[in-house]
Write a protein that holds these residues in place. Structure first.
Motif, PDB file in Angstrom:
ATOM      1  N   ARG A  35       0.849  -1.190   0.000  1.00  0.00           N
ATOM      2  CA  ARG A  35       0.000   0.000   0.000  1.00  0.00           C
ATOM      3  C   ARG A  35       0.882   1.236   0.000  1.00  0.00           C
ATOM      4  O   ARG A  35       1.883   1.304   0.717  1.00  0.00           O
ATOM      5  N   GLN A  37       2.327   4.824   0.827  1.00  0.00           N
ATOM      6  CA  GLN A  37       2.365   5.732   1.980  1.00  0.00           C
ATOM      7  C   GLN A  37       2.658   7.171   1.540  1.00  0.00           C
ATOM      8  O   GLN A  37       2.173   8.124   2.137  1.00  0.00           O
ATOM      9  N   ALA A  38       3.481   7.291   0.525  1.00  0.00           N
ATOM     10  CA  ALA A  38       3.816   8.592  -0.066  1.00  0.00           C
ATOM     11  C   ALA A  38       4.393   8.246  -1.441  1.00  0.00           C
ATOM     12  O   ALA A  38       4.545   7.064  -1.763  1.00  0.00           O
ATOM     13  N   ALA A  39       4.696   9.252  -2.245  1.00  0.00           N
ATOM     14  CA  ALA A  39       5.226   8.974  -3.583  1.00  0.00           C
ATOM     15  C   ALA A  39       6.452   8.074  -3.486  1.00  0.00           C
ATOM     16  O   ALA A  39       7.440   8.430  -2.842  1.00  0.00           O
ATOM     17  N   ILE A  41       6.933   5.395  -1.831  1.00  0.00           N
ATOM     18  CA  ILE A  41       7.158   4.818  -0.496  1.00  0.00           C
ATOM     19  C   ILE A  41       5.961   3.946  -0.133  1.00  0.00           C
ATOM     20  O   ILE A  41       4.828   4.419  -0.169  1.00  0.00           O
ATOM     21  N   PHE A  42       6.214   2.689   0.203  1.00  0.00           N
ATOM     22  CA  PHE A  42       5.142   1.724   0.375  1.00  0.00           C
ATOM     23  C   PHE A  42       5.208   1.014   1.721  1.00  0.00           C
ATOM     24  O   PHE A  42       6.280   0.823   2.283  1.00  0.00           O
ATOM     25  N   ALA A  43       4.027   0.602   2.196  1.00  0.00           N
ATOM     26  CA  ALA A  43       3.954  -0.312   3.335  1.00  0.00           C
ATOM     27  C   ALA A  43       3.726  -1.718   2.775  1.00  0.00           C
ATOM     28  O   ALA A  43       3.147  -1.880   1.698  1.00  0.00           O
ATOM     29  N   TRP A  44       4.172  -2.702   3.526  1.00  0.00           N
ATOM     30  CA  TRP A  44       4.079  -4.101   3.111  1.00  0.00           C
ATOM     31  C   TRP A  44       3.021  -4.815   3.923  1.00  0.00           C
ATOM     32  O   TRP A  44       3.103  -4.860   5.153  1.00  0.00           O
ATOM     33  N   ARG A 155      11.300   5.471  -3.819  1.00  0.00           N
ATOM     34  CA  ARG A 155      12.237   6.313  -3.075  1.00  0.00           C
ATOM     35  C   ARG A 155      12.792   5.570  -1.863  1.00  0.00           C
ATOM     36  O   ARG A 155      13.813   5.941  -1.318  1.00  0.00           O
ATOM     37  N   GLU A 156      12.075   4.538  -1.429  1.00  0.00           N
ATOM     38  CA  GLU A 156      12.627   3.602  -0.453  1.00  0.00           C
ATOM     39  C   GLU A 156      12.644   2.248  -1.118  1.00  0.00           C
ATOM     40  O   GLU A 156      11.702   1.895  -1.820  1.00  0.00           O
TER      41      GLU A 156
ATOM     42  N   HIS B  72       4.899  -4.351   7.390  1.00  0.00           N
ATOM     43  CA  HIS B  72       6.128  -3.556   7.499  1.00  0.00           C
ATOM     44  C   HIS B  72       5.897  -2.156   6.944  1.00  0.00           C
ATOM     45  O   HIS B  72       5.456  -2.005   5.806  1.00  0.00           O
ATOM     46  N   PHE B  73       6.232  -1.166   7.743  1.00  0.00           N
ATOM     47  CA  PHE B  73       6.118   0.222   7.306  1.00  0.00           C
ATOM     48  C   PHE B  73       7.493   0.822   7.062  1.00  0.00           C
ATOM     49  O   PHE B  73       8.467   0.426   7.710  1.00  0.00           O
ATOM     50  N   PRO B  74       7.549   1.786   6.171  1.00  0.00           N
ATOM     51  CA  PRO B  74       8.820   2.478   5.970  1.00  0.00           C
ATOM     52  C   PRO B  74       9.187   3.319   7.191  1.00  0.00           C
ATOM     53  O   PRO B  74       8.317   3.717   7.971  1.00  0.00           O
TER      54      PRO B  74
END
Lengths: 584, 584
Positions: A35, A37-39, A41-44, A155-156, B72-74
């Motif tokens: 999902r 989180q920001a441009a 940058i994702f959560a798993w 970006r991450e 998992h979150f960034p």
């Protein structure tokens, strides 16, 4: 382990997310793997984390087999080591920088060469400690200007980055080959076809450099290969330089009127009309004005001369002039250099040389390697509405240097003489790279050698983008219904779907999943009551576990359906046979 | 797996690192587990990473057993969710903040309540989806003013943070107990004695809150416990409030001269001299002037009245006035409030009330809960060199509120009536916490309940500091020679040391480690040639694998020495028996 879909933290979506452009991004979001989180940058979510863990496990096993040891660095690093190697500045806007409460400068590391170098310097001091290869699997950061394609350019991102340390070049070669071999095994286990192509080593200051690319028409990288075994990405391709020709006896240059012929096409047409021979674009010399911005911020105009049947390749020219940044010259640049006559630019004029360090403009002039001495060209005479023909390289003009800036074409000869190349597209899977002594030199990493002499250590750097690999597999392994994971990285070994209104199917399914769990399989069990078979099948296809079992109508007869997600084949078998075949 | 010490990326140090104050920090650096990168930021070497992985594995197993799912979150998060709950500002200087290239605000997350809340809001919408508990094991950041004690108070640290989601209070209680039970199992498996103590829930806006503390004299937290089973940290301790006393018939207040008696001790001495009864500090009322800084930046002076035999407890007063910040009033504050007569401050004066919202100063006045109506006090008369005795609470002065700000003492009664408390010190291992609806409210997380009505979700938050646990174990498990890991988290199962000049010991050791590997043990094998037995033993003791085998002098007879690192006992046994006992 059995995971019940009724309990799994997931929600599948029917619609593609608005911001997603590529298949992997769309499907990983729709199937509930990640999902935003920001441009960039994702959560798993649990499904995504399972696939990621499987990929990481394969990488760890092969790193261990190759003798590499795992370490771990923080993402938040102090400025100093990156300052010492110049990368604090070189990274430009790509770097996330921050300050702590005391005003100390920090960064979110996009890569850790400096940190690894300093750690080895801290621990080791003798050649006896080497060779050493250490690696980490770690979350990295890069402030991309345009994060896109989901995990493919985020970006991450999670990387496996390994670094080797040797005190001899032969040692580096061995360490390099050990990682290269490990990469081959990793991609084989992941079921990913790959080509190993030469890559440019220039910007990082090293020598040998190869990329692992997955050949696919949707790849974002272009590479070339010959039937004779040559393979390189376009940045690394080098021109097979023709022999110089004799200059003596060649006719002198002749200026001719060419009003309104400011493009190669009009120049070719006009030349064919006014000159007494057949002219093609390859006979013309195109001069392109570029603006370089050097690391120290100073700007410089340069001109690059290439055969008129080619263009400047953005990636190649960037590598050619790295670490300077390259842009096209703008109106302002031309206004400041009135000696350059737009549309009619050339290295020569009737009043003397126009380009080159000792010329009227002082602008440095670079040539394509094909422009060898003795070749004769039609090009601008650097006067309005005038071109010149019979302008001979090495006699009428010379370059300040040669650059690999022109486009590569199918049919161009491979530099190793292995024949003409063809072009293909690929997705980058990994990169192995002989860094050499650049970092060890900058940070003072030396060891005592066999003779008690201090020698600078030579290093290799080896990277695999874990999240990028995951997205690449998703990008390659799907159909219009959803994902289709290779078994090696699927979030579960088997997905069991129970359907029907009675209890029979659910009771048989419970027994089945218990048996599969007993066979040490990781099972996803769709145990949802009050959900239609259509929704369950749709979710199963979207989630993409490759082996499925449907327990439904024939449950009363002890029969279940084996379903191969990839081929779509379904086969009705007794439940015991299903267990036996799935656990084989 | 066998790891050869000759190949292991490690270097042991004889000297303690200069910056290290506590045993865990010194030993983890000296034994080659971690290395400093910046203040409170560490890199992990192979030994350290192994211990960390074992702790994480135990936590994962117990989380799975408790029905929690991993996500998992960034670390890099956008500002907006933290802005919505006010924590972007509340965190103050503890937060690492940064901007991306477009000027967007980001932070390095110190905790992820907001992100989890929003993720559940994104995926779920019905009570049928609940209960849900999800967790991550993730690297977090906190810009500590004084990072210290190595991993115990770092600026980067690994946390397991879990969050539960329920639509009823009863559901939250069940989810909370499931995590609490899992924590008990985790600490039992880690071999860590623990006390579960009530913790303050105020600042986070929740209700039930408990900490897992390891009782140890070197702990940095203080807690209280009674023989009757009460346990709380000092911040959460509440005073057992005495019954109010009858006011009627009590003598009127009498002002008396008390020149130069600006401390409790001088006041007690003077009172005993001039009053016709025995006076102790407990008969006096001490009034402490504090300056609050509220969240919106406004400042306010308040006065807290406590019995003169107690002091203000910094941690308790901080919690009492949270989220405002508390400082002692300074010269400037007194200068701005000339009605407060320093050394003689009290709520009452001969000209009328001095403290309280409707008083001459308008300064709010808070009392310790022991100052119940009908108690009579000696305190300042708010005039130079004058005190008053017989000042009765509820008659001569009243408070704007009561605060738990005074020190807790051994012998104070537990609030639940379970008897007097004693004080102990402990190290925090974990924290379980009923957040309630604060975050769901702020971020709009609602689900449809059984009746189709939208209800706000109630949450729990459950944290274990993974790196902190590792350091805690190291802090508790060592002697003057080095670390002594509990078996559950040791970097290796067995450490085999081969010594001696001949080949016999090394040959027998090779056979031994192969047998141990065959028994699925993780073995560290000190195979170093040309290293003295003393150095090998010293390294073994420093590294701290609890089970060792020395293969040396008696190797020719097929004998080896089993060495228990903790007890120091050594026992000579045949090699086959060593394998059998170690793999039992």
């Amino acid at each position: 382990m059995v995971t019940r879909l009724s309990q799994l933290f997931v929600r599948t979506l029917r619609e593609d997310p608005a911001e997603a452009e590529v298949a992997s991004h769309k499907l990983l979001v729709r199937a509930g793997y990640i999902r935003r989180q920001a441009a960039g940058i994702f959560a798993w979510l649990p499904l995504g984390l399972r696939v990621k863990a499987r990929i990481e496990q394969i990488i760890r096993e092969e790193m261990t087999a190759a003798g590499a040891q795992e370490v771990h660095f923080p993402a938040l690093m102090p400025r100093e080591p990156y300052q010492a190697t110049g990368r604090w500045d070189e990274y430009g806007e790509q770097l996330f920088r921050l300050q702590d409460r005391k005003g100390g400068d920090y960064l979110l590391a996009p890569t850790h060469e400096e940190a690894f170098t300093l750690l080895v310097k801290d621990l080791y001091s003798s050649y006896k400690d080497l060779p050493l290869t250490i690696y980490q699997i770690q979350d990295k950061y890069r402030d991309e200007a345009r994060p896109r394609a989901g995990l493919l350019r985020g970006r991450e991102f999670t990387m496996k980055d390994a670094y080797s340390f040797d005190h001899t070049d032969a040692g580096l070669e061995r360490s390099y080959m050990a990682q290269r071999d490990a990469y081959e095994r990793i991609f084989q286990r992941l079921g990913l076809e790959y080509a190993i192509v030469q890559a440019d080593a220039g910007a990082m200051g090293g020598s040998r450099s190869e990329e692992f690319l997955h050949p696919t028409p949707v790849g974002e990288d272009t590479f070339v290969r010959s039937d004779g075994g040559y393979a390189a990405n376009v940045e690394a391709f080098t021109t097979l330089v023709p022999e110089a020709l004799p200059i003596e006896g060649l006719p002198e240059p002749v200026v001719f009127d060419s009003p309104g012929t400011t493009t190669i096409q009009t120049l070719v047409d006009h030349s064919n009309a006014v000159l007494d021979r057949e002219v093609t674009a390859a006979d013309t010399l195109k001069n392109v004005v570029l603006r370089l911005t050097h690391l120290d911020g100073t700007r410089e105009l340069v001109v690059v001369g290439i055969p008129g049947d080619r263009d400047i390749d953005d990636k190649r020219v960037e590598v050619a002039f790295a670490p300077a940044e390259v842009e096209a010259a703008n109106e302002e640049d031309f206004a400041a250099n009135p000696l350059l006559v737009r549309g009619y630019i050339g290295p020569w004029s009737e009043t003397g040389p126009i380009l080159g360090e000792d010329s009227a403009t002082g602008i440095r002039y670079f040539l394509d390697p094909r422009v060898v001495d003795g070749t004769s060209w039609i090009t601008g005479a650097n006067a309005l509405d005038k071109h010149v023909h019979g302008l001979v390289a090495g006699r009428d003009f010379t370059a300040d240097g040669f650059v690999e800036a022109a486009t590569v074409r199918a049919g161009d000869p491979a530099p190793d003489g292995s024949g003409p190349v063809s072009l293909a597209r690929g997705m980058e899977l990994g990169h192995v790279f002989q860094l050499g002594r650049k970092y060890a030199e900058a940070l003072g990493l030396k060891v005592l050698d066999e003779n008690g002499k201090l020698v600078t250590v030579t290093m290799g750097s080896y990277g695999i983008g874990v999240t990028r690999i995951l997205a690449t597999i998703a990008e390659l392994s799907n159909d219009d219904k959803g994902l289709i994971w290779p078994e090696a990285v699927a979030p579960f070994d088997v997905h069991v779907v129970a359907t029907g209104k009675g209890q029979e199917a659910f009771e048989l399914a419970e027994k089945l999943v218990a048996d599969l769990e007993g066979a040490r399989l990781d099972v996803l069990y769709d145990d949802r009551a009050k959900v239609s078979p259509g929704v369950k099948f749709g979710d199963a296809e979207l989630i993409g576990v490759p082996k499925l079992v449907v327990v439904g109508r024939s449950a009363a007869d002890g029969l279940v359906e084996l379903w191969d997600r990839r081929s779509g084949e379904r086969e009705v078998v007794p439940v015991a046979e299903a267990v036996a075949r799935l656990s084989a």
